[in-house]
Design an enzyme around this catalytic site. Structure first.
Site, PDB file in Angstrom:
ATOM      1  N   SER A   7       0.804  -1.220   0.000  1.00 15.98           N
ATOM      2  CA  SER A   7       0.000   0.000   0.000  1.00 15.98           C
ATOM      3  C   SER A   7       0.836   1.269   0.000  1.00 15.98           C
ATOM      4  CB  SER A   7      -0.956   0.003   1.204  1.00 15.98           C
ATOM      5  OG  SER A   7      -0.229  -0.027   2.420  1.00 15.98           O
ATOM      6  N   VAL A  53      -0.309  -8.850   8.513  1.00 12.39           N
ATOM      7  CA  VAL A  53       0.727  -9.870   8.652  1.00 12.39           C
ATOM      8  C   VAL A  53       0.916 -10.319  10.088  1.00 12.39           C
ATOM      9  CG1 VAL A  53       1.953  -9.115   6.577  1.00 12.39           C
ATOM     10  CG2 VAL A  53       2.665  -8.233   8.822  1.00 12.39           C
ATOM     11  N   TYR A 141      13.093  -1.828  15.536  1.00 15.55           N
ATOM     12  CA  TYR A 141      13.212  -2.023  14.088  1.00 15.55           C
ATOM     13  C   TYR A 141      14.520  -2.717  13.743  1.00 15.55           C
ATOM     14  CZ  TYR A 141      13.282  -0.788   9.103  1.00 15.55           C
ATOM     15  OH  TYR A 141      13.346  -0.821   7.734  1.00 15.55           O
ATOM     16  N   ALA A 144      14.460  -6.322  14.954  1.00 13.25           N
ATOM     17  CA  ALA A 144      13.567  -7.143  14.120  1.00 13.25           C
ATOM     18  C   ALA A 144      14.203  -7.436  12.770  1.00 13.25           C
ATOM     19  CB  ALA A 144      12.224  -6.446  13.940  1.00 13.25           C
TER      20      ALA A 144
END
Length: 187
Positions: A7, A53, A141, A144
């Site tokens: 998106s 997700v 972030y 991850a």
């Protein structure tokens, strides 16, 4: 080709490139209105499925709707920016659940459909340069994305026997919706 996080940002770019190369693209994200607009812009060979997700049921439904794909671009990602001591457990969960757990859920469900159909395929996980180095105020972030790089290596090892190739890209700084504020800051 199935593209998550389609998106905005790099997801839109990946979808456009694959579509221009002749692929039928399935766009997946939470923001259905943006997916629908991109489908209209791309035209034929583009469809959209709603997918969060972070949610196993959503991933399972979306991948079933997409059908067996040959290529997965596992791109969905978020970040929460701020000093680590100001980060909350909710901030951590939002980032890690999207950027690591979400990649795991989508990759494994997609690989299951490939294996069940007896088809080879390609999974490309979108990591980040921050999975390989440190930067201030994006701890969740960076952690991850580092985990995503190791996950990619594990998936590559285990899925090779099914002729499913798994790789990661670790892009540097490209201005997208996720980091636009950073690009406009003094830093």
């Amino acid at each position: 080709a199935l593209v998550t996080g389609a998106s905005s940002g790099l997801g839109v770019h990946f979808a456009e490139v694959l579509h221009a190369a002749g692929a039928e693209v399935v766009l997946a994200a939470r923001r259905q209105d943006r997916l629908d607009a991109l489908c209209r812009r791309l035209g034929e060979r583009a469809s959209a499925v709603a997918m969060d997700v972070r949610d196993t049921a959503s991933v399972t439904r979306a991948i079933a709707a997409a059908g067996v794909v040959d290529i997965l671009i596992n791109n969905a990602g978020v970040t929460v920016t701020g000093p680590v001591l100001d980060q909350t457990e909710q901030d951590w969960d939002e980032v890690v659940d999207t950027d690591l757990k979400g990649v795991f859920l989508v990759a494994t469900e997609t690989a299951r459909t490939m294996r069940a159909a007896g088809r080879s395929g390609t999974i490309v996980n979108i990591a980040s340069i921050l999975g390989l180095r440190q930067a201030g105020q994006v701890t969740g972030y960076a952690v991850a994305k580092a985990g995503l790089i190791q996950l990619t290596k594990q998936l590559a090892l285990e899925l090779a026997r099914f002729d499913i190739r798994v790789n990661a890209l670790a892009p540097g700084y490209f201005e997208t919706e996720i980091n636009r504020d950073f690009f406009r800051s003094e830093a």
